[in-house]
Design an enzyme around this catalytic site. Structure first.
Site, PDB file in Angstrom:
ATOM      1  N   HIS A 170      25.625   7.255  -6.932  1.00 24.56           N
ATOM      2  CA  HIS A 170      26.904   7.964  -6.971  1.00 24.56           C
ATOM      3  C   HIS A 170      26.664   9.303  -7.675  1.00 24.56           C
ATOM      4  O   HIS A 170      25.521   9.604  -8.090  1.00 24.56           O
ATOM      5  CB  HIS A 170      27.973   7.125  -7.692  1.00 24.56           C
ATOM      6  CG  HIS A 170      27.514   6.580  -9.013  1.00 24.56           C
ATOM      7  ND1 HIS A 170      27.313   7.378 -10.115  1.00 24.56           N
ATOM      8  CD2 HIS A 170      27.185   5.323  -9.388  1.00 24.56           C
ATOM      9  CE1 HIS A 170      26.899   6.646 -11.121  1.00 24.56           C
ATOM     10  NE2 HIS A 170      26.801   5.386 -10.711  1.00 24.56           N
ATOM     11  N   HIS A 184      24.494   9.519 -10.843  1.00 21.54           N
ATOM     12  CA  HIS A 184      23.034   9.572 -10.680  1.00 21.54           C
ATOM     13  C   HIS A 184      22.601  10.981 -10.263  1.00 21.54           C
ATOM     14  O   HIS A 184      21.605  11.511 -10.750  1.00 21.54           O
ATOM     15  CB  HIS A 184      22.577   8.613  -9.571  1.00 21.54           C
ATOM     16  CG  HIS A 184      22.818   7.163  -9.855  1.00 21.54           C
ATOM     17  ND1 HIS A 184      23.697   6.396  -9.130  1.00 21.54           N
ATOM     18  CD2 HIS A 184      22.275   6.340 -10.777  1.00 21.54           C
ATOM     19  CE1 HIS A 184      23.676   5.151  -9.583  1.00 21.54           C
ATOM     20  NE2 HIS A 184      22.840   5.087 -10.591  1.00 21.54           N
ATOM     21  N   GLY A 231      22.111   7.930 -18.106  1.00 21.51           N
ATOM     22  CA  GLY A 231      23.545   8.167 -18.210  1.00 21.51           C
ATOM     23  C   GLY A 231      24.129   7.478 -19.439  1.00 21.51           C
ATOM     24  O   GLY A 231      23.782   6.332 -19.749  1.00 21.51           O
ATOM     25  N   ASP A 255      25.689   3.678 -19.814  1.00 22.11           N
ATOM     26  CA  ASP A 255      24.958   2.503 -20.312  1.00 22.11           C
ATOM     27  C   ASP A 255      24.476   2.827 -21.730  1.00 22.11           C
ATOM     28  O   ASP A 255      23.281   2.996 -21.973  1.00 22.11           O
ATOM     29  CB  ASP A 255      23.788   2.184 -19.379  1.00 22.11           C
ATOM     30  CG  ASP A 255      24.288   1.804 -18.001  1.00 22.11           C
ATOM     31  OD1 ASP A 255      24.985   0.791 -17.886  1.00 22.11           O
ATOM     32  OD2 ASP A 255      24.007   2.547 -17.038  1.00 22.11           O
ATOM     33  N   GLN A 300      21.866   0.606 -23.346  1.00 21.19           N
ATOM     34  CA  GLN A 300      20.605   0.733 -22.607  1.00 21.19           C
ATOM     35  C   GLN A 300      19.865   2.008 -23.038  1.00 21.19           C
ATOM     36  O   GLN A 300      18.644   2.009 -23.191  1.00 21.19           O
ATOM     37  CB  GLN A 300      20.870   0.761 -21.104  1.00 21.19           C
ATOM     38  CG  GLN A 300      19.649   1.121 -20.284  1.00 21.19           C
ATOM     39  CD  GLN A 300      19.851   0.939 -18.793  1.00 21.19           C
ATOM     40  OE1 GLN A 300      19.713  -0.152 -18.293  1.00 21.19           O
ATOM     41  NE2 GLN A 300      20.161   2.015 -18.090  1.00 21.19           N
TER      42      GLN A 300
HETATM   43  O1  PAF Z   1      20.534   1.731 -15.344  1.00 19.08           O
HETATM   44  C1  PAF Z   1      19.888   1.249 -14.387  1.00 19.08           C
HETATM   45  O2  PAF Z   1      20.182   1.492 -13.222  1.00 19.08           O
HETATM   46  C2  PAF Z   1      18.716   0.330 -14.664  1.00 19.08           C
HETATM   47  O3  PAF Z   1      18.967  -0.491 -15.759  1.00 19.08           O
HETATM   48  C3  PAF Z   1      17.369   1.058 -14.822  1.00 19.08           C
HETATM   49  C4  PAF Z   1      17.332   1.962 -16.044  1.00 19.08           C
HETATM   50  C5  PAF Z   1      17.080   1.870 -13.565  1.00 19.08           C
HETATM   51  C6  PAF Z   1      16.241   0.035 -14.974  1.00 19.08           C
HETATM   52  O4  PAF Z   1      16.183  -0.825 -13.879  1.00 19.08           O
END
Ligand code: PAF
Length: 284
Positions: free
Chosen positions: A34, A37, A149, A152, A155
Protein backbone atom coordinates in the site's frame (compact mmCIF):
# COMPACT_ATOMS: atom_id res chain seq x y z
CA UNK A 1 13.45 -2.77 -11.93
CA UNK A 2 15.55 -5.92 -11.73
CA UNK A 3 13.92 -8.94 -10.12
CA UNK A 4 16.03 -11.49 -8.23
CA UNK A 5 14.80 -14.77 -6.80
CA UNK A 6 18.12 -16.25 -5.67
CA UNK A 7 19.99 -15.01 -2.61
CA UNK A 8 23.40 -15.60 -4.20
CA UNK A 9 22.52 -13.59 -7.33
CA UNK A 10 21.19 -10.49 -5.56
CA UNK A 11 24.05 -10.57 -3.08
CA UNK A 12 26.69 -10.68 -5.84
CA UNK A 13 24.97 -7.84 -7.72
CA UNK A 14 24.68 -5.63 -4.62
CA UNK A 15 28.21 -6.33 -3.38
CA UNK A 16 29.48 -5.11 -6.76
CA UNK A 17 27.41 -1.93 -6.49
CA UNK A 18 28.69 -1.38 -2.99
CA UNK A 19 32.29 -1.72 -4.13
CA UNK A 20 31.48 0.87 -6.79
CA UNK A 21 30.57 3.26 -3.94
CA UNK A 22 26.78 3.00 -4.12
CA UNK A 23 24.58 3.29 -1.04
CA UNK A 24 21.96 0.58 -0.58
CA UNK A 25 18.54 1.41 0.85
CA UNK A 26 16.32 -1.54 1.74
CA UNK A 27 12.57 -1.89 2.36
CA UNK A 28 11.59 -5.38 3.60
CA UNK A 29 7.90 -6.25 3.09
CA UNK A 30 5.48 -9.14 3.00
CA UNK A 31 3.79 -7.77 -0.12
CA UNK A 32 0.14 -6.67 -0.47
CA UNK A 33 1.75 -3.26 -0.81
CA UNK A 34 0.00 0.00 0.00
CA UNK A 35 1.05 3.63 -0.08
CA UNK A 36 2.79 3.23 3.29
CA UNK A 37 5.26 0.75 1.77
CA UNK A 38 5.69 2.94 -1.29
CA UNK A 39 6.53 5.91 0.94
CA UNK A 40 9.42 3.84 2.35
CA UNK A 41 10.74 3.16 -1.16
CA UNK A 42 10.41 6.87 -1.88
CA UNK A 43 12.37 7.72 1.28
CA UNK A 44 15.23 5.44 0.18
CA UNK A 45 15.20 6.95 -3.32
CA UNK A 46 15.25 10.47 -1.89
CA UNK A 47 18.43 9.54 -0.01
CA UNK A 48 19.98 8.71 -3.40
CA UNK A 49 20.35 5.00 -2.64
CA UNK A 50 19.91 1.99 -4.85
CA UNK A 51 16.44 1.09 -3.60
CA UNK A 52 15.86 -2.57 -2.86
CA UNK A 53 12.51 -4.01 -1.82
CA UNK A 54 11.83 -7.59 -0.75
CA UNK A 55 8.50 -9.40 -0.81
CA UNK A 56 8.44 -12.51 1.34
CA UNK A 57 5.55 -13.69 3.47
CA UNK A 58 7.62 -15.07 6.31
CA UNK A 59 6.01 -18.21 7.77
CA UNK A 60 8.34 -18.05 10.80
CA UNK A 61 6.70 -14.91 12.19
CA UNK A 62 3.07 -16.08 12.15
CA UNK A 63 2.01 -17.42 15.52
CA UNK A 64 -1.45 -18.06 14.04
CA UNK A 65 -1.49 -20.35 10.98
CA UNK A 66 -4.90 -18.99 9.86
CA UNK A 67 -3.41 -15.49 9.71
CA UNK A 68 -0.61 -16.87 7.50
CA UNK A 69 -3.05 -18.71 5.22
CA UNK A 70 -5.22 -15.60 4.85
CA UNK A 71 -2.39 -13.11 4.42
CA UNK A 72 -3.28 -11.09 1.29
CA UNK A 73 -1.19 -11.48 -1.85
CA UNK A 74 -1.32 -9.02 -4.77
CA UNK A 75 1.99 -9.71 -6.48
CA UNK A 76 1.25 -8.29 -9.93
CA UNK A 77 -0.10 -5.05 -8.49
CA UNK A 78 2.88 -4.89 -6.12
CA UNK A 79 5.38 -5.21 -8.97
CA UNK A 80 3.54 -2.51 -10.90
CA UNK A 81 3.49 -0.15 -7.90
CA UNK A 82 7.20 -0.69 -7.25
CA UNK A 83 8.04 -0.04 -10.91
CA UNK A 84 6.04 3.19 -10.78
CA UNK A 85 7.78 4.25 -7.55
CA UNK A 86 11.14 3.79 -9.29
CA UNK A 87 12.28 0.89 -7.10
CA UNK A 88 15.56 -0.46 -8.53
CA UNK A 89 15.63 -4.04 -7.27
CA UNK A 90 12.98 -6.50 -6.11
CA UNK A 91 13.96 -9.61 -4.16
CA UNK A 92 11.31 -12.31 -4.35
CA UNK A 93 12.67 -15.42 -2.65
CA UNK A 94 10.94 -18.74 -2.00
CA UNK A 95 10.74 -20.27 1.48
CA UNK A 96 13.53 -22.75 0.68
CA UNK A 97 15.70 -19.93 -0.64
CA UNK A 98 15.26 -18.04 2.62
CA UNK A 99 15.50 -21.04 4.91
CA UNK A 100 17.54 -23.70 3.09
CA UNK A 101 18.02 -25.66 6.32
CA UNK A 102 14.45 -25.08 7.55
CA UNK A 103 13.68 -23.10 10.71
CA UNK A 104 13.54 -25.95 13.20
CA UNK A 105 16.95 -25.28 14.71
CA UNK A 106 16.79 -21.53 14.23
CA UNK A 107 18.87 -19.23 16.36
CA UNK A 108 17.16 -17.58 19.34
CA UNK A 109 17.60 -13.84 19.71
CA UNK A 110 17.85 -12.26 23.13
CA UNK A 111 15.28 -9.48 22.94
CA UNK A 112 14.83 -9.15 26.70
CA UNK A 113 11.88 -7.15 27.96
CA UNK A 114 10.70 -6.17 24.46
CA UNK A 115 9.59 -9.72 23.81
CA UNK A 116 7.53 -9.98 26.98
CA UNK A 117 5.07 -7.11 26.45
CA UNK A 118 2.33 -6.02 24.05
CA UNK A 119 2.88 -7.76 20.68
CA UNK A 120 5.52 -9.97 22.30
CA UNK A 121 3.04 -11.16 24.90
CA UNK A 122 0.06 -11.60 22.57
CA UNK A 123 1.99 -13.10 19.67
CA UNK A 124 4.46 -15.55 21.24
CA UNK A 125 7.40 -16.28 18.94
CA UNK A 126 6.43 -13.52 16.50
CA UNK A 127 9.46 -11.33 17.09
CA UNK A 128 11.84 -14.30 16.96
CA UNK A 129 10.46 -14.96 13.47
CA UNK A 130 10.83 -11.30 12.51
CA UNK A 131 14.46 -11.29 13.71
CA UNK A 132 15.20 -14.53 11.90
CA UNK A 133 13.98 -13.21 8.57
CA UNK A 134 15.41 -9.69 8.89
CA UNK A 135 18.79 -11.09 9.97
CA UNK A 136 18.81 -13.44 6.96
CA UNK A 137 17.66 -10.65 4.62
CA UNK A 138 20.39 -8.32 5.87
CA UNK A 139 22.98 -11.03 5.30
CA UNK A 140 21.78 -11.31 1.70
CA UNK A 141 21.15 -7.60 1.11
CA UNK A 142 24.08 -5.54 2.43
CA UNK A 143 21.89 -2.54 3.29
CA UNK A 144 23.39 0.72 4.48
CA UNK A 145 19.92 1.98 5.33
CA UNK A 146 16.80 0.08 6.36
CA UNK A 147 13.39 1.75 6.09
CA UNK A 148 10.57 0.71 8.42
CA UNK A 149 7.10 2.07 9.11
CA UNK A 150 6.22 3.48 12.51
CA UNK A 151 2.91 1.61 12.38
CA UNK A 152 4.78 -1.45 13.66
CA UNK A 153 6.26 0.53 16.55
CA UNK A 154 7.46 -2.42 18.61
CA UNK A 155 8.82 -4.18 15.53
CA UNK A 156 10.96 -1.10 14.81
CA UNK A 157 12.40 -1.32 18.34
CA UNK A 158 13.01 -5.07 17.99
CA UNK A 159 14.82 -4.63 14.66
CA UNK A 160 16.92 -1.81 16.14
CA UNK A 161 17.90 -4.20 18.91
CA UNK A 162 18.67 -6.98 16.41
CA UNK A 163 20.97 -4.70 14.42
CA UNK A 164 22.70 -3.64 17.64
CA UNK A 165 23.09 -7.17 19.07
CA UNK A 166 24.30 -8.61 15.75
CA UNK A 167 26.58 -5.58 15.23
CA UNK A 168 25.29 -4.93 11.72
CA UNK A 169 26.30 -1.79 9.86
CA UNK A 170 22.81 -0.73 8.92
CA UNK A 171 21.12 2.52 9.89
CA UNK A 172 17.43 2.26 10.68
CA UNK A 173 15.01 4.92 9.49
CA UNK A 174 11.54 4.93 10.99
CA UNK A 175 9.06 6.60 8.67
CA UNK A 176 5.66 8.00 9.66
CA UNK A 177 2.51 5.89 9.56
CA UNK A 178 0.38 6.68 6.53
CA UNK A 179 -3.35 6.86 7.17
CA UNK A 180 -6.49 6.58 5.08
CA UNK A 181 -8.83 9.58 5.22
CA UNK A 182 -10.51 9.20 8.61
CA UNK A 183 -7.29 8.02 10.21
CA UNK A 184 -7.19 4.25 9.69
CA UNK A 185 -3.51 3.26 9.59
CA UNK A 186 -2.61 1.75 6.22
CA UNK A 187 -2.02 -1.96 6.56
CA UNK A 188 -2.03 -4.94 4.24
CA UNK A 189 -4.55 -6.56 6.56
CA UNK A 190 -7.06 -3.75 5.81
CA UNK A 191 -7.65 -5.55 2.48
CA UNK A 192 -9.41 -8.26 4.46
CA UNK A 193 -11.95 -5.83 5.96
CA UNK A 194 -15.42 -5.33 4.49
CA UNK A 195 -16.55 -1.76 3.73
CA UNK A 196 -18.58 -1.81 6.96
CA UNK A 197 -15.60 -3.08 9.01
CA UNK A 198 -13.39 -0.39 7.47
CA UNK A 199 -15.74 2.21 8.96
CA UNK A 200 -15.69 0.44 12.33
CA UNK A 201 -11.89 0.27 12.16
CA UNK A 202 -11.66 4.08 12.34
CA UNK A 203 -12.42 3.64 16.04
CA UNK A 204 -8.83 2.54 16.68
CA UNK A 205 -7.38 5.87 15.56
CA UNK A 206 -10.21 7.73 17.31
CA UNK A 207 -9.43 5.87 20.52
CA UNK A 208 -5.71 6.62 20.32
CA UNK A 209 -6.54 10.27 19.59
CA UNK A 210 -8.91 10.26 22.58
CA UNK A 211 -5.96 9.18 24.76
CA UNK A 212 -3.75 11.85 23.21
CA UNK A 213 -6.35 14.56 23.91
CA UNK A 214 -7.08 13.45 27.47
CA UNK A 215 -3.78 12.31 28.94
CA UNK A 216 -2.78 14.18 32.10
CA UNK A 217 -0.01 13.56 34.63
CA UNK A 218 -1.10 11.12 37.34
CA UNK A 219 -2.86 7.79 37.25
CA UNK A 220 -3.73 6.54 33.73
CA UNK A 221 -5.81 3.47 34.57
CA UNK A 222 -9.20 5.08 34.03
CA UNK A 223 -8.11 6.60 30.71
CA UNK A 224 -6.87 3.19 29.50
CA UNK A 225 -10.05 1.49 30.69
CA UNK A 226 -12.19 4.06 28.84
CA UNK A 227 -10.16 3.43 25.70
CA UNK A 228 -10.60 -0.36 25.95
CA UNK A 229 -14.35 0.14 26.51
CA UNK A 230 -14.57 2.44 23.43
CA UNK A 231 -13.18 -0.32 21.25
CA UNK A 232 -15.21 -3.10 22.83
CA UNK A 233 -18.44 -1.11 22.36
CA UNK A 234 -17.49 -0.57 18.70
CA UNK A 235 -17.37 -4.36 18.22
CA UNK A 236 -13.66 -5.10 18.66
CA UNK A 237 -12.15 -7.97 20.59
CA UNK A 238 -9.38 -6.03 22.31
CA UNK A 239 -5.95 -7.53 22.99
CA UNK A 240 -4.66 -4.35 24.59
CA UNK A 241 -4.75 -0.58 24.67
CA UNK A 242 -1.73 0.67 26.58
CA UNK A 243 0.30 3.76 27.27
CA UNK A 244 4.02 3.09 27.38
CA UNK A 245 7.34 4.88 27.50
CA UNK A 246 8.08 5.66 23.83
CA UNK A 247 11.78 4.97 24.41
CA UNK A 248 11.63 1.47 25.91
CA UNK A 249 7.94 0.44 25.90
CA UNK A 250 7.73 0.13 29.68
CA UNK A 251 4.07 0.37 30.60
CA UNK A 252 3.13 3.66 32.28
CA UNK A 253 0.41 3.54 34.94
CA UNK A 254 1.40 6.78 36.71
CA UNK A 255 2.57 9.44 34.30
CA UNK A 256 5.08 12.03 35.54
CA UNK A 257 4.19 14.44 32.73
CA UNK A 258 7.77 14.33 31.35
CA UNK A 259 8.42 10.80 30.06
CA UNK A 260 7.52 10.67 26.35
CA UNK A 261 4.55 8.35 26.03
CA UNK A 262 3.19 6.33 23.14
CA UNK A 263 -0.34 4.92 23.01
CA UNK A 264 -0.50 1.46 21.42
CA UNK A 265 -3.46 -0.73 20.57
CA UNK A 266 -4.16 -4.18 19.13
CA UNK A 267 -7.66 -5.47 18.51
CA UNK A 268 -9.56 -7.91 16.33
CA UNK A 269 -12.41 -7.02 13.99
CA UNK A 270 -13.79 -10.44 13.14
CA UNK A 271 -10.65 -12.49 12.55
CA UNK A 272 -8.56 -9.55 11.32
CA UNK A 273 -6.09 -8.28 13.91
CA UNK A 274 -5.23 -4.59 13.62
CA UNK A 275 -2.54 -2.63 15.43
CA UNK A 276 -1.80 1.06 15.64
CA UNK A 277 0.02 3.61 17.79
CA UNK A 278 0.27 7.32 18.38
CA UNK A 279 3.14 9.26 19.92
CA UNK A 280 1.46 11.38 22.54
CA UNK A 281 3.90 14.28 22.48
CA UNK A 282 4.23 14.61 18.71
CA UNK A 283 2.15 15.93 15.87
CA UNK A 284 1.14 12.53 14.45
O1 PAF B 1 6.56 -5.57 8.69
C1 PAF B 1 6.61 -6.55 7.92
O2 PAF B 1 6.01 -6.56 6.85
C2 PAF B 1 7.43 -7.76 8.31
O3 PAF B 1 7.34 -8.01 9.68
C3 PAF B 1 8.90 -7.70 7.86
C4 PAF B 1 9.68 -6.59 8.54
C5 PAF B 1 8.96 -7.52 6.35
C6 PAF B 1 9.60 -9.02 8.19
O4 PAF B 1 8.97 -10.10 7.58
Amino acid sequence: MILFKKAGDINTWLMKSRKAGKNIGFVPTMGALHQGHISLVQASKKAGSISVCSIFVNPAQFNDSKDFDNYPSTLEKDIDALEKAGCDILFLPSVTEMYPGGTYNAKTYNLGYLETVLEGKYRPGHFQGVCLVVHRLLNIIPADDLYLGQKDYQQCMVIKKLVEVEKMNTTIHICPTLRESGGLAMSSRNMRLTAEEKKQALKIYETLSFIKNNIKPGNLNQLKQNAVNNLAVAGFKVDYVEIADAGNLEIINEWDGHTKPVAVAAAFLGDVRLIDNLLLDAGD
